[in-house]
Scaffold this active site. Sequence first.
Site, PDB file in Angstrom:
ATOM      1  N   GLU A 176     110.204 -10.239  58.986  1.00 50.74           N
ATOM      2  CA  GLU A 176     110.935 -10.293  57.493  1.00 50.74           C
ATOM      3  C   GLU A 176     110.340  -9.392  56.535  1.00 50.74           C
ATOM      4  OE1 GLU A 176     112.066 -13.405  54.084  1.00 50.74           O
ATOM      5  OE2 GLU A 176     111.830 -14.185  56.208  1.00 50.74           O
ATOM      6  N   ASP A 213     110.661  -8.401  52.684  1.00 50.26           N
ATOM      7  CA  ASP A 213     111.136  -8.857  51.485  1.00 50.26           C
ATOM      8  C   ASP A 213     111.014  -7.980  50.271  1.00 50.26           C
ATOM      9  OD1 ASP A 213     111.834 -11.275  52.778  1.00 50.26           O
ATOM     10  OD2 ASP A 213     109.810 -12.279  52.121  1.00 50.26           O
ATOM     11  N   GLU A 252     111.409  -9.342  46.229  1.00 54.04           N
ATOM     12  CA  GLU A 252     111.736 -10.724  45.531  1.00 54.04           C
ATOM     13  C   GLU A 252     111.614 -10.227  44.075  1.00 54.04           C
ATOM     14  OE1 GLU A 252     111.378 -14.680  47.961  1.00 54.04           O
ATOM     15  OE2 GLU A 252     109.415 -13.431  47.350  1.00 54.04           O
ATOM     16  N   ARG A 255     101.598 -12.225  52.990  1.00 52.94           N
ATOM     17  CA  ARG A 255     101.433 -10.912  52.632  1.00 52.94           C
ATOM     18  C   ARG A 255     101.902 -10.254  51.383  1.00 52.94           C
ATOM     19  NH1 ARG A 255     102.194 -10.955  58.337  1.00 52.94           N
ATOM     20  NH2 ARG A 255     100.320 -10.357  59.562  1.00 52.94           N
ATOM     21  N   ASP A 276     110.207 -23.535  39.976  1.00 54.40           N
ATOM     22  CA  ASP A 276     108.972 -24.144  40.176  1.00 54.40           C
ATOM     23  C   ASP A 276     107.807 -23.295  40.790  1.00 54.40           C
ATOM     24  OD1 ASP A 276     110.563 -23.314  42.658  1.00 54.40           O
ATOM     25  OD2 ASP A 276     109.684 -24.699  44.026  1.00 54.40           O
ATOM     26  N   TRP A 277     108.260 -22.159  40.784  1.00 53.74           N
ATOM     27  CA  TRP A 277     107.099 -20.970  41.175  1.00 53.74           C
ATOM     28  C   TRP A 277     107.376 -19.632  40.594  1.00 53.74           C
ATOM     29  CZ3 TRP A 277     108.161 -16.547  43.747  1.00 53.74           C
ATOM     30  CH2 TRP A 277     109.081 -16.449  44.516  1.00 53.74           C
ATOM     31  N   GLY A 334     103.975 -18.611  37.718  1.00 50.20           N
ATOM     32  CA  GLY A 334     103.653 -19.859  38.453  1.00 50.20           C
ATOM     33  C   GLY A 334     104.355 -21.220  38.303  1.00 50.20           C
TER      34      GLY A 334
END
Length: 294
Positions: free
Chosen positions: A100, A102, A104, A128, A193-194, A198
């Site tokens: 994958e 990504d 984001e 990573r 939630d993240w 954070g």
Amino acid sequence: MAVSRMCVVFGLFVGLVMAVGTASSAKFEELFQPGWAADHHVREGDVLKLKLDYYSGAGFSSKSKYMFGKVTIQIKLVEGDSAGTVTAFYMSSEGPNHNEFDFEFLGNTTGEPYLVQTNVYVNGVGNREQRMNLWFDPTKDFHSYSLLWNQRQVVFLVDETPIRVHTNLEHRGIPFPKDQAMGVYSSIWNADDWATQGGRVKTDWTHAPFVASYRGFDINACECPVSVAATENAKRCMSTGAKRYWWDEPTVSELSLHQSHQLMWVRANHMIYDYCTDKARFPVTPAECVHHHH
């Protein structure tokens, strides 16, 4: 039919197109289909909008899978208060040992910069992450985000500027994602939630719906039928003899000097987190970090 038994190079006049440095964009429905929450997809001419509200996010996926090439989508990210939201653009194979790549895009409160998190999974192993801010406001206009993938490297590009390179280091005993065909995906969802500081900053639903806009869908890659074994697909997407695919040309086997300087500039001025230097998570530096030349 013979064609259905092989990976097909997608895109007209691929050699010619790539030689002059341009790529033709296809319409969304030629390449993609709604993946989930089709009622949260809005079409306005050549622009597709994905909506996130309290009830649902939305996503789309490519109709085919690919092995090597370049995928580009132009995206305008959620404007205003986007804290808690994530807009993702990624390629992925299937199964527990999937590969994958990504992008984001992590939303933020109004006036704070968007963060871009990239990640690479190989044989089901990720962790990573790199994070950076951008040198422009990605909510004000469309910008192109690309994944270039061949047997030598994976390159993440923003407006054709490389922001990350994952190099093939198999000669060092480090696995590289080169044997699984991958689909192309994008989605928007709530990750408060993240996603923002954070998880300290939550999604403010009074600002919903949150809208990410897309256009300029372009896939210039080796298309792989699902019915064909992975090893056969891998062989068919490699250049042999007189059959030369553009993604195997020396010019894309590594960054040019100019691209290397661009990457150094991005890392020096915009990177805010790199898993390679996170001693708390990785007391022993990950093997690929030791050998990668950034």
